[in-house]
Write a protein that holds these residues in place. Structure first.
Motif, PDB file in Angstrom:
ATOM      1  N   MET A   1     100.274   7.235  11.645  1.00  0.00           N
ATOM      2  CA  MET A   1     101.076   6.168  11.106  1.00  0.00           C
ATOM      3  C   MET A   1     102.146   5.736  12.107  1.00  0.00           C
ATOM      4  O   MET A   1     102.467   4.557  12.189  1.00  0.00           O
ATOM      5  N   LEU A  47     105.966  -0.551   5.730  1.00  0.00           N
ATOM      6  CA  LEU A  47     105.185   0.570   6.262  1.00  0.00           C
ATOM      7  C   LEU A  47     106.094   1.692   6.743  1.00  0.00           C
ATOM      8  O   LEU A  47     105.791   2.875   6.550  1.00  0.00           O
ATOM      9  N   TYR A  50     107.450   3.440   3.631  1.00  0.00           N
ATOM     10  CA  TYR A  50     106.391   4.248   3.018  1.00  0.00           C
ATOM     11  C   TYR A  50     106.155   5.529   3.814  1.00  0.00           C
ATOM     12  O   TYR A  50     106.011   6.611   3.241  1.00  0.00           O
ATOM     13  N   SER A  51     106.135   5.427   5.130  1.00  0.00           N
ATOM     14  CA  SER A  51     105.873   6.610   5.947  1.00  0.00           C
ATOM     15  C   SER A  51     107.022   7.608   5.877  1.00  0.00           C
ATOM     16  O   SER A  51     106.804   8.813   5.970  1.00  0.00           O
TER      17      SER A  51
END
Length: 76
Positions: A1, A47, A50-51
């Protein structure tokens, strides 16, 4: 990620730099800068969040006023 996020950040920086380069010569530079900022805002930031918080409990992300209250000293 992390590699995906770094790659997207490089792409966004590329859009912004390309837009700045074009803004000196033509009127199309603002469009490329805007595309870069939109990608940063609506793709990279969610993103990243979320990570960072994917394996955390919801309680860890919330601000709890009960834990932050200043306790009175017991001897007064």
């Amino acid at each position: 990620m992390n590699k995906i996020l770094i790659g997207l950040l490089v792409i966004v920086l590329g859009f912004v730099v390309f837009g700045n380069f074009l803004s000196n010569d033509q009127d199309g530079g603002a469009k490329w800068i805007g595309i870069g900022i939109l990608i940063l805002t609506f793709v990279v930031m969610p993103l990243f969040l979320y990570s960072r918080f994917r394996n955390k409990a919801t309680r860890d992300r919330m601000f709890n006023f009960d834990l932050k209250k200043i306790k009175e000293p017991e001897n007064q």
